[in-house]
Design an enzyme around this catalytic site. Structure first.
Site, PDB file in Angstrom:
ATOM      1  N   GLU A 113     -80.957 -98.543  64.000  1.00 48.24           N
ATOM      2  CA  GLU A 113     -80.289 -99.789  64.455  1.00 48.24           C
ATOM      3  C   GLU A 113     -78.926-100.061  63.976  1.00 48.24           C
ATOM      4  OE1 GLU A 113     -83.817-102.774  63.258  1.00 48.24           O
ATOM      5  OE2 GLU A 113     -84.042-101.064  62.166  1.00 48.24           O
ATOM      6  N   LYS A 115     -76.168-101.936  62.343  1.00 49.99           N
ATOM      7  CA  LYS A 115     -76.056-102.574  60.889  1.00 49.99           C
ATOM      8  C   LYS A 115     -75.005-103.890  61.251  1.00 49.99           C
ATOM      9  CE  LYS A 115     -75.348-102.331  56.065  1.00 49.99           C
ATOM     10  NZ  LYS A 115     -74.535-103.560  55.775  1.00 49.99           N
ATOM     11  N   ASP A 117     -72.847-107.019  60.818  1.00 52.77           N
ATOM     12  CA  ASP A 117     -72.340-107.452  59.500  1.00 52.77           C
ATOM     13  C   ASP A 117     -72.220-109.091  59.327  1.00 52.77           C
ATOM     14  OD1 ASP A 117     -70.527-107.661  57.391  1.00 52.77           O
ATOM     15  OD2 ASP A 117     -68.417-107.299  58.646  1.00 52.77           O
ATOM     16  N   TYR A 222     -84.606-108.246  62.261  1.00 51.76           N
ATOM     17  CA  TYR A 222     -84.653-106.762  61.981  1.00 51.76           C
ATOM     18  C   TYR A 222     -86.022-106.356  61.505  1.00 51.76           C
ATOM     19  CZ  TYR A 222     -82.824-107.748  57.468  1.00 51.76           C
ATOM     20  OH  TYR A 222     -82.457-108.303  56.086  1.00 51.76           O
ATOM     21  N   LYS A 311     -72.603 -96.193  56.278  1.00 51.49           N
ATOM     22  CA  LYS A 311     -71.423 -96.866  56.536  1.00 51.49           C
ATOM     23  C   LYS A 311     -70.214 -96.309  57.239  1.00 51.49           C
ATOM     24  CE  LYS A 311     -71.513-100.375  54.657  1.00 51.49           C
ATOM     25  NZ  LYS A 311     -71.431-100.918  53.564  1.00 51.49           N
ATOM     26  N   CYS A 405     -56.015 -99.516  22.594  1.00 46.74           N
ATOM     27  CA  CYS A 405     -56.975-100.674  23.629  1.00 46.74           C
ATOM     28  C   CYS A 405     -55.799-101.601  23.692  1.00 46.74           C
ATOM     29  CB  CYS A 405     -58.094-101.224  22.777  1.00 46.74           C
ATOM     30  SG  CYS A 405     -58.970-102.321  23.735  1.00 46.74           S
ATOM     31  N   CYS A 408     -57.468-105.118  21.851  1.00 46.79           N
ATOM     32  CA  CYS A 408     -57.633-105.167  20.220  1.00 46.79           C
ATOM     33  C   CYS A 408     -56.768-104.060  19.441  1.00 46.79           C
ATOM     34  CB  CYS A 408     -59.064-105.050  19.866  1.00 46.79           C
ATOM     35  SG  CYS A 408     -59.870-103.395  19.951  1.00 46.79           S
ATOM     36  N   CYS A 423     -62.674 -97.516  24.269  1.00 53.09           N
ATOM     37  CA  CYS A 423     -62.624 -98.551  22.998  1.00 53.09           C
ATOM     38  C   CYS A 423     -63.913 -98.490  22.383  1.00 53.09           C
ATOM     39  CB  CYS A 423     -61.963 -99.745  23.242  1.00 53.09           C
ATOM     40  SG  CYS A 423     -61.862-100.740  21.712  1.00 53.09           S
ATOM     41  N   CYS A 428     -64.084-105.849  19.719  1.00 48.68           N
ATOM     42  CA  CYS A 428     -63.012-105.956  20.679  1.00 48.68           C
ATOM     43  C   CYS A 428     -63.384-107.283  21.586  1.00 48.68           C
ATOM     44  CB  CYS A 428     -63.059-104.523  21.470  1.00 48.68           C
ATOM     45  SG  CYS A 428     -62.227-104.856  22.943  1.00 48.68           S
TER      46      CYS A 428
END
Length: 670
Positions: A113, A115, A117, A222, A311, A405, A408, A423, A428
């Protein structure tokens, strides 16, 4: 006309207009001219204005929109609206086909089918009349948008048969409607919608149904929600033909394929033809057709194993990478993100894109100042594909990940067999904030009213340092925060209090234990029944549980051995959180009885209880309720109008009970 004449005429006009609408919108075979339809429509509208109490709930006049809605209510889907796993290339499709064949041990047929959007929605009908419509939401709970859905002319308000059922579909905005809408917004000085999907979603979430009515939306159905075999259908393609007959609009570009080669050919055909459609599609959905095969394949926590969404290849565009920004996630992983000159990709303006990790940046030699190729991975997440080296001027600057990091300043490390820098400082700030955002998310504790902005405010005001601190928040402290009014604070505190009653699996997922997703959290909660019992389990015990592997087992035991974790859990315990699994645990299931270990199918209409209630009672007594009859079925309970399932049971010589026999057995087993 007097009231008796008005009642009779309203009935006649409702019948005529519903028939005309079905012929026009579903069959594409108009029975009368637009002028005749409009004449009858205006006549009905005039009578309803004079006699408001004569207006039918499914009157065609609701298409113009009703009163403004104060707020959308919540709708719990009886059957979850799951998402689909994705395929991005031919090999992904062949792998899917291989898994299906290996699991079913047979050659299956697929239904392909387009798809659409748009926005996934659910429509519920009782005795053939539309009674409720909802968004997908998080798959379990959606928003009640019934009044807005009534304005869509391809949503039948009255079916061709007086059946009760739920269907799922995709609401969308045709391309021509999208162009006209944006032209009107431009003239009004309003920002245009980015794409038809956003326009459709925004239209259906308007509190004024008249706005939704003006947007000229449409819908393709559907699937039937729940067990379509209840309606005598054995396959998805048969079910779609049936909903066509009921008056719904399905997409007739679908095709039944008997091999993966046919599926691939169908996809190639529509990849070329999709631009000619009057609506947007972003891929092809491939489903195993036979319901018996679907049941055998089953589900994962978030998607069916019998379906996959291919997709379309992502659109690629070029732009300039102006900087690299670093972010620290809740597990401490430091992720580089490209900052871009904004560019339109697949209808959406993109200014940021993923760079994944340091190794990828070095491998592709991506530099600040490069002209880069951008695409949306899976049409969703923007990513940097590659730099255009031939366009370099010499001013580009190589990027190097920091040693410390960015939040931190702790030293970053790379764990064995990982590409990411991490980290490992448990204090943090970035990790702690991300952990709280995860904890309050929908699939976790589902505390509405706490998003990234609020978490940042709470942390900056030093009101929270860990997830347990959420349960110490007070009205006096919250009301002082920016943009937090009395109602917002009251709603937030109510949501926090309500979350204390969540079942254990929600808490387990919310804690953010590494490798423990939604499904693993549910399995662990059901298996152990309480947090205390789970905390006692060692690796050897955990790996004996089906679908719990070494990584999850080791991660769980390591997590509960951490002193900082134990301190947070103790705070949660003192705050009054439920630490028990509220569903059915293995300890609750009896070891003996008429239903123990039996596979049972419920079919037809029951009068003393709903099928859902019967299913819960049977499962509580050790039975398993499935949707279709096969050689593995032990018992079929047949209510009124049982249909094809009863016929199949008789063919296979399976034991059949009526409702009275079921109720008697349930009573004896309690």
């Amino acid at each position: 006309m007097d009231r008796i004449e008005a009642e009779k005429r309203v009935e006649e006009l409702n019948h005529l207009l519903h028939q005309y609408a079905h012929a026009y919108y579903t069959l594409d075979q108009p029975l009368v001219s637009d002028g005749v339809y409009d004449q009858y429509f205006q006549e009905l509208l005039a009578i309803e204005t004079e006699h408001p109490d004569l207006k039918y709930p499914d009157s065609p006049t609701v298409r113009v929109g009703g009163e403004i809605i104060e707020a959308f209510g919540k709708v719990t889907h009886e059957n979850p609206m799951l998402s689909l796993a994705n395929a991005f290339n031919e090999q992904d499709l062949r792998d899917f086909d291989r898994r299906v064949q290996e699991a079913t041990h047979t050659k299956v047929a697929y239904i392909c089918e387009l798809k659409i959007d748009g926005l996934a929605i659910s429509l519920r009908y009782e005795d053939g009349r539309f009674v409720q419509g909802a968004t997908r939401g998080d798959g379990t709970v959606g928003e009640d948008i019934t009044e807005n859905l009534k304005t869509i002319r391809t949503v039948p308000l009255r079916l061709q048969e007086p059946v009760s059922l739920e269907v799922r579909g995709e609401a969308y905005m045709p391309k021509q409607s999208f162009v006209k809408l944006n032209e009107a917004r431009d003239l009004a000085g309003e920002d245009p919608f980015a794409n038809p999907r956003n326009a459709a979603a925004g239209s259906l979430r308007q509190l004024d149904p008249k706005i939704a009515a003006s947007r000229n939306l449409a819908i393709f159905v559907y699937s039937i929600g729940g067990d379509a075999t209840e309606y005598g259908k054995d396959s998805h393609s048969d079910a779609l033909d049936y909903v066509d007959e009921l008056g719904f609009q399905t997409n007739h570009a679908r095709k039944r394929c008997t091999s993966i080669e046919e599926v691939i050919a169908y996809i190639e055909e529509w990849t070329e033809k999709r631009s000619a459609l009057d609506y947007e599609i972003d891929g092809i959905v491939v489903k195993v057709d036979a319901f018996e095969d679907q049941e055998q394949l089953g589900y994962t926590a978030r998607s069916p194993r019998w379906a996959i969404a291919y997709k379309f290849p992502a659109e690629e565009v070029t732009t300039t990478l102006t900087d690299v920004e670093l972010s620290v996630g809740r597990t401490g992983v430091v992720t580089p993100t490209a900052i871009l000159e904004p560019v339109l990709v697949d209808g959406t303006t993109v200014g940021r894109a993923s760079l994944h990790n340091e190794d990828l940046i070095k491998e592709k030699d991506i530099r600040i100042g490069d002209t880069v190729v951008i695409r949306k991975a899976g049409d969703i997440i923007p990513e940097v594909v590659a730099p255009l080296i031939e366009m370099r001027t010499g001013d580009e600057v190589p990027f190097t990940m920091p040693e410390n990091c960015p939040e931190c300043d702790s030293e970053l490390i790379r764990l064995e067999e990982e590409v990411a820098l991490r980290c490992v400082n448990p204090q943090c700030p970035a990790q702690m904030k991300e952990a709280i955002i995860h904890f309050v998310s929908r699939n976790a504790m589902n505390i509405e009213g706490i998003g990234e902005r609020v978490v940042e405010q709470l942390y900056r005001a030093e009101l929270v340092h860990d997830v347990a601190d959420l349960y110490t928040l007070t009205y006096e402290a919250l009301i002082e925060l920016e943009r937090m009014g009395e109602k917002s604070v009251s709603n937030l505190l109510t949501a926090i209090e309500q979350s204390k009653e969540n079942s254990l699996e929600k808490l387990l997922f919310g804690l953010g234990i590494r490798h423990v997703g939604v499904k693993a959290a549910s399995i662990l909660a059901e298996e152990f029944g309480s947090l205390d019992e789970l905390m006692k389990a060692d690796v050897e015990k955990l790996i004996t549980i089906h679908e719990i592997g070494d990584k999850v087992a080791e991660s769980v035991t390591t997590y509960f051995a951490n002193e900082d974790v134990l301190a947070v859990l103790e705070k949660l315990r003192k705050a009054g959180l439920n630490l028990q699994y509220k569903g059915l645990t293995q300890a609750d299931v009896p070891n003996e009885g008429v239903f123990v270990g039996k596979t049972i199918v419920l079919t037809g209409k029951l009068y003393e209880m709903t099928r859902g209630e019967a299913k819960k009672q049977i499962e509580a007594l050790g039975g398993k309720v499935t949707g279709s009859v096969s050689k593995n079925t032990d018992l079929v309970v047949a209510g009124e109008a049982a249909g094809s399932k009863l016929t199949r049971a008789e063919e296979l010589e399976i034991l059949v009970w009526n409702e009275a026999q079921l109720i008697e057995a349930l009573g004896e087993s309690q």
